[in-house]
Design an enzyme around this catalytic site. Structure first.
Site, short mmCIF file in Angstrom:
data_model
loop_
_atom_site.label_atom_id
_atom_site.label_comp_id
_atom_site.label_asym_id
_atom_site.label_seq_id
_atom_site.Cartn_x
_atom_site.Cartn_y
_atom_site.Cartn_z
N ASN A 79 -3.08 -11.03 4.38
CA ASN A 79 -4.00 -10.12 5.19
C ASN A 79 -3.62 -8.64 5.03
O ASN A 79 -4.27 -7.85 5.75
CB ASN A 79 -4.55 -10.59 6.65
CG ASN A 79 -5.39 -11.91 6.38
OD1 ASN A 79 -6.43 -12.15 5.49
ND2 ASN A 79 -4.98 -12.94 7.13
N ASN A 80 -2.48 -8.60 4.69
CA ASN A 80 -1.72 -7.21 4.64
C ASN A 80 -2.15 -6.33 3.35
O ASN A 80 -1.59 -6.56 2.30
CB ASN A 80 -0.29 -7.36 4.62
CG ASN A 80 0.38 -6.19 5.04
OD1 ASN A 80 -0.11 -5.06 4.36
ND2 ASN A 80 1.56 -6.06 5.54
N ALA A 81 -3.06 -5.33 3.87
CA ALA A 81 -3.47 -4.79 2.55
C ALA A 81 -2.36 -3.73 2.00
O ALA A 81 -2.36 -3.77 0.61
CB ALA A 81 -4.57 -3.61 3.23
N HIS A 82 -1.26 -3.53 2.72
CA HIS A 82 -0.14 -2.75 2.15
C HIS A 82 0.46 -3.75 1.07
O HIS A 82 0.66 -3.15 -0.19
CB HIS A 82 0.76 -2.13 3.14
CG HIS A 82 0.14 -1.19 3.87
ND1 HIS A 82 0.07 0.08 3.54
CD2 HIS A 82 0.02 -1.34 5.35
CE1 HIS A 82 -0.37 1.04 4.53
NE2 HIS A 82 -0.44 0.03 5.75
N LYS A 83 0.77 -4.69 1.38
CA LYS A 83 1.49 -5.74 0.59
C LYS A 83 0.55 -6.26 -0.58
O LYS A 83 0.95 -5.96 -1.78
CB LYS A 83 1.94 -6.94 1.26
CG LYS A 83 2.96 -7.02 2.16
CD LYS A 83 3.08 -8.43 2.64
CE LYS A 83 4.23 -8.60 3.68
NZ LYS A 83 4.26 -10.22 4.17
N GLY A 117 6.01 -0.53 7.61
CA GLY A 117 7.18 -1.40 8.35
C GLY A 117 8.29 -0.44 8.63
O GLY A 117 8.08 0.60 9.33
N ASP A 141 10.32 1.08 6.63
CA ASP A 141 10.51 2.04 5.43
C ASP A 141 10.95 3.43 5.77
O ASP A 141 11.89 3.87 5.23
CB ASP A 141 9.24 2.23 4.23
CG ASP A 141 8.92 1.03 3.86
OD1 ASP A 141 9.78 0.07 3.65
OD2 ASP A 141 7.83 0.98 3.07
N ASP A 157 6.97 -14.07 2.42
CA ASP A 157 7.49 -13.43 3.89
C ASP A 157 8.75 -12.64 3.50
O ASP A 157 9.48 -12.83 2.71
CB ASP A 157 7.80 -14.69 4.82
CG ASP A 157 7.75 -14.21 6.39
OD1 ASP A 157 7.27 -13.11 6.58
OD2 ASP A 157 8.24 -14.82 7.24
N THR A 158 8.90 -11.59 4.38
CA THR A 158 9.80 -10.43 4.21
C THR A 158 10.65 -10.28 5.49
O THR A 158 9.92 -10.07 6.73
CB THR A 158 9.19 -9.20 3.50
OG1 THR A 158 8.96 -9.51 2.32
CG2 THR A 158 10.33 -8.07 3.48
#
Length: 193
Positions: free
Chosen positions: A10-14, A152, A154, A70-71
């Site tokens: 659901n993470n738009a950035h990813k 995150g 970054d 997963d990170t």
């Protein structure tokens, strides 16, 4: 004709990052594209475990080829923490990047060893078979945040061989060298073979 696969996030950035890395040969569908609005549980104690939970959740309920990741940011001086808890490091309800960075910087205050690595685990399920791909980028945690792109951790992570944070390097460079890029390139080779 491009191959279709669902990215269980659901993470738009990813989602945007992975679409940019995979390019036009693979059509990456979002959970919304398959009408999935569930909050998929991430209750495993490893990155691989969480990726597997998410991928199996989608495959078992929707019957589509899919992948999940997963990170975690693993800091040497903190014995690998925050690791699998990276997204919810400062708050168990999660995803407050600012609070996560502040907590990490506070815990590293006065610590000489700033070595860290980002690690991404991707599980892909194609035709019912599960495969694991991993990407790692080593680097270090700086003392003050720099840069505005990315998400995150970054702004406080400088990858080895660079003198700028992921947030300063920008998406074009990050999408070539990051942990997610390494794992996604492996995924791409697998899907296109």
């Amino acid at each position: 004709m491009s191959k279709k696969i669902v990215f269980a996030t659901n993470n738009a950035h990813k989602l945007n990052e992975v679409r940019a890395i995979l390019g036009e040969n693979i059509e990456v569908q979002s959970l919304r594209d398959i009408n999935c609005y569930d909050d998929i549980p991430e209750t495993a104690d490893t990155l691989e475990g969480n990726a597997l939970l998410k991928a199996r959740y989608i495959y078992e309920r929707y019957g589509v080829d899919c992948f999940a990741d997963d990170t975690g940011l693993e800091v040497e001086a903190l014995n690998g923490a925050p690791g699998v808890y990276s997204a919810r490091y400062a708050d168990e309800n999660g995803h407050n990047s600012e609070a996560n960075m502040q907590k990490l910087l506070k815990e590293l205050d006065g610590v000489e060893n700033r070595k860290a690595q980002f690690r991404t685990a991707i599980i892909v399920i194609v035709n019912g078979k599960e495969h694991l791909f991993e990407g790692i980028v080593k680097g270090s945690i700086i003392k003050t945040r720099k840069g505005t792109s990315g998400f995150g951790y970054d702004p406080i992570f400088v990858p080895e061989g660079y003198d700028k944070t992921f947030a300063e390097l920008g998406d074009d460079i990050k999408n070539k060298i990051s942990h997610r890029a390494v794992a996604t390139q492996k995924l791409c080779k697998f899907l296109l073979k």
